[in-house]
Design a protein around this motif. Structure first.
Motif, PDB file in Angstrom:
ATOM      1  N   VAL A  78      14.132  -4.820   0.524  1.00  0.00           N
ATOM      2  CA  VAL A  78      15.419  -5.518   0.635  1.00  0.00           C
ATOM      3  C   VAL A  78      15.915  -5.384   2.069  1.00  0.00           C
ATOM      4  O   VAL A  78      16.138  -4.276   2.551  1.00  0.00           O
ATOM      5  CB  VAL A  78      16.473  -4.952  -0.340  1.00  0.00           C
ATOM      6  N   ASP A  79      16.068  -6.516   2.738  1.00  0.00           N
ATOM      7  CA  ASP A  79      16.593  -6.558   4.103  1.00  0.00           C
ATOM      8  C   ASP A  79      18.043  -7.020   4.029  1.00  0.00           C
ATOM      9  O   ASP A  79      18.323  -8.202   3.818  1.00  0.00           O
ATOM     10  CB  ASP A  79      15.753  -7.512   4.962  1.00  0.00           C
ATOM     11  N   ILE A  80      18.978  -6.065   4.195  1.00  0.00           N
ATOM     12  CA  ILE A  80      20.402  -6.387   4.111  1.00  0.00           C
ATOM     13  C   ILE A  80      20.895  -6.748   5.502  1.00  0.00           C
ATOM     14  O   ILE A  80      21.098  -5.892   6.354  1.00  0.00           O
ATOM     15  CB  ILE A  80      21.203  -5.193   3.532  1.00  0.00           C
ATOM     16  N   GLY A  81      21.027  -8.031   5.742  1.00  0.00           N
ATOM     17  CA  GLY A  81      21.502  -8.505   7.032  1.00  0.00           C
ATOM     18  C   GLY A  81      23.006  -8.644   7.033  1.00  0.00           C
ATOM     19  O   GLY A  81      23.719  -7.991   6.267  1.00  0.00           O
ATOM     20  N   ALA A  82      23.500  -9.511   7.902  1.00  0.00           N
ATOM     21  CA  ALA A  82      24.942  -9.754   7.951  1.00  0.00           C
ATOM     22  C   ALA A  82      25.346 -10.786   6.900  1.00  0.00           C
ATOM     23  O   ALA A  82      26.343 -10.607   6.192  1.00  0.00           O
ATOM     24  CB  ALA A  82      25.351 -10.230   9.342  1.00  0.00           C
ATOM     25  N   GLY A  83      24.546 -11.849   6.766  1.00  0.00           N
ATOM     26  CA  GLY A  83      24.935 -12.940   5.875  1.00  0.00           C
ATOM     27  C   GLY A  83      24.189 -13.002   4.567  1.00  0.00           C
ATOM     28  O   GLY A  83      24.724 -13.476   3.566  1.00  0.00           O
ATOM     29  N   THR A  84      22.934 -12.537   4.548  1.00  0.00           N
ATOM     30  CA  THR A  84      22.133 -12.591   3.328  1.00  0.00           C
ATOM     31  C   THR A  84      21.377 -11.281   3.139  1.00  0.00           C
ATOM     32  O   THR A  84      21.067 -10.586   4.108  1.00  0.00           O
ATOM     33  CB  THR A  84      21.109 -13.744   3.353  1.00  0.00           C
ATOM     34  N   SER A  85      21.090 -10.968   1.886  1.00  0.00           N
ATOM     35  CA  SER A  85      20.200  -9.854   1.557  1.00  0.00           C
ATOM     36  C   SER A  85      18.906 -10.469   1.057  1.00  0.00           C
ATOM     37  O   SER A  85      18.871 -11.088  -0.013  1.00  0.00           O
ATOM     38  CB  SER A  85      20.828  -8.956   0.492  1.00  0.00           C
ATOM     39  N   ASP A  86      17.834 -10.327   1.853  1.00  0.00           N
ATOM     40  CA  ASP A  86      16.552 -10.959   1.546  1.00  0.00           C
ATOM     41  C   ASP A  86      15.655  -9.980   0.802  1.00  0.00           C
ATOM     42  O   ASP A  86      15.574  -8.800   1.149  1.00  0.00           O
ATOM     43  CB  ASP A  86      15.874 -11.429   2.831  1.00  0.00           C
ATOM     44  N   ILE A  87      14.944 -10.486  -0.198  1.00  0.00           N
ATOM     45  CA  ILE A  87      14.148  -9.650  -1.104  1.00  0.00           C
ATOM     46  C   ILE A  87      12.708 -10.137  -1.118  1.00  0.00           C
ATOM     47  O   ILE A  87      12.448 -11.341  -1.186  1.00  0.00           O
ATOM     48  CB  ILE A  87      14.736  -9.699  -2.534  1.00  0.00           C
ATOM     49  N   ALA A  88      11.774  -9.191  -1.055  1.00  0.00           N
ATOM     50  CA  ALA A  88      10.359  -9.497  -1.230  1.00  0.00           C
ATOM     51  C   ALA A  88       9.753  -8.419  -2.126  1.00  0.00           C
ATOM     52  O   ALA A  88      10.105  -7.242  -2.005  1.00  0.00           O
ATOM     53  CB  ALA A  88       9.629  -9.553   0.114  1.00  0.00           C
ATOM     54  N   ILE A  89       8.860  -8.825  -3.018  1.00  0.00           N
ATOM     55  CA  ILE A  89       8.312  -7.915  -4.025  1.00  0.00           C
ATOM     56  C   ILE A  89       6.785  -7.972  -3.998  1.00  0.00           C
ATOM     57  O   ILE A  89       6.196  -9.057  -3.887  1.00  0.00           O
ATOM     58  CB  ILE A  89       8.821  -8.282  -5.433  1.00  0.00           C
TER      59      ILE A  89
END
Length: 333
Positions: A217-228
């Motif tokens: 989980v990459d918690i940025g400023a605008g979005t939290s991006d998820i890869a599994i």
């Protein structure tokens, strides 16, 4: 001769330019430059003011140009705003012939991507406002098969039927075209485009770890991006439009601070454990990390619930491990 690569990460809070040198399979970072947006010209990973974002991108480029010469072409990573994923398969008959080059496999993969695009179009039919409004921005191979049996690589293999299953990622046209417009205004030619979670997982989770059911989980400023990952492949991508900016807004509301001051306060507390701030009425307060977490706990819970809910939705079960990256992580753990 070594190849130079110029890459841009166009984030909600800042733009980072990275200059690398590729020699065989080795990448060396030569230089980098990060400049924050001067206004909130991006929200939730979406460019709202093209000219302002382009100005920052141009500033990053010019800083690196001065030291390393002209950099006309760029590889870019896009935020996963309103990300949609689609799985698809493609196959072709070998008739005992051997696949001797990667171009044939690439053609097979792109055939699967084309099928994914068609499936997405079909699935979206009847939904209001949809008319080829999604662009494919990347894909990952789930598995190769030879005669219906999984295989690591199709190169130099002999059989009757070769197939591939992929997961393709799509972004709304407005997200991609606003990025193209900003690049054009920055006098940059787009060489490659990928998705931020695809770029992140390829750096942080090597192939040898992908047999494990791990979530990044990459918690940025605008979005939290998820890869599994699971069973040796990247099995899902996703995003939630809640991230660090929601934490900053909660700090702003709770302590009566202007947004830029709230952002500085968040960073200072994350790095140093406390910060002394003056609110819009002129009152000074010293805020510790414990005090901050207590006062904005509902917003932290909202972010954590959104991320965990999307993980369960994508993965269908609890993963073995979750890896968190991003500036807001220290307030969530």
């Amino acid at each position: 001769m070594a190849e130079r690569i110029f890459a841009l990460d166009i984030g909600t809070r800042s733009v980072t330019g990275l200059l690398l040198e590729k020699s065989n399979d080795t990448y060396t970072v030569l230089d980098y430059c990060t400049i924050e947006h001067h206004t909130r010209s991006m929200l939730d990973g979406q460019i709202h003011h093209v000219m302002e974002v382009a100005a920052v991108m141009k500033e990053v480029k010019e800083n690196l140009d001065k030291k390393h010469g002209p950099l006309p072409r760029v590889s870019a990573a896009a935020a996963g705003r309103s990300l949609i994923t689609q799985r698809a398969s493609a196959a072709f008959e070998l008739n005992e012939d051997v696949i001797s080059n990667s171009d044939t496999i690439r053609h097979l993969e792109l055939s699967a991507v084309h099928k994914a695009q068609n499936q997405l179009t079909e699935n979206q039919k009847g939904k209001r406002g949809f008319s080829q409004q999604y662009y494919c921005v990347g894909y990952s191979v789930l598995t190769y098969k030879l005669d219906e049996e999984p295989i690591g690589s199709l190169i130099d293999q002999r059989g009757y039927l070769a197939s591939v299953e992929i997961i393709a990622t799509f972004l709304p046209r407005v997200v991609v075209e606003s990025l193209f417009a900003a690049l054009e205004r920055s006098n940059l030619e787009l060489e490659n485009l990928t998705l931020e979670p695809i770029a992140a997982i390829n750096v942080l989770i090597p192939v040898s770890m992908r047999r494990l059911n791990v979530v990044l989980v990459d918690i940025g400023a605008g979005t939290s991006d998820i890869a599994i990952t699971d069973s040796g492949a990247i099995t899902a991508y996703g995003m939630v439009p809640i991230a660090g900016d929601e934490i900053t807004e909660a700090i702003s509301d709770e302590f009566l601070l202007d947004f830029p001051i709230a952002e500085k306060t968040k960073r200072m507390i994350a790095n140093e454990g406390e910060a002394t701030v003056t609110d819009i009425l002129g009152f000074e307060t010293t805020v510790t990390k414990a005090m901050l977490v207590e006062r904005i706990q509902p917003s932290i819970n909202k972010l954590a619930d959104a991320i965990s809910g999307e993980i369960i939705n994508l993965n269908g079960k609890l993963p073995k491990a979750v890896m968190l990256v991003g500036a807001a992580v220290s307030l969530l753990t």
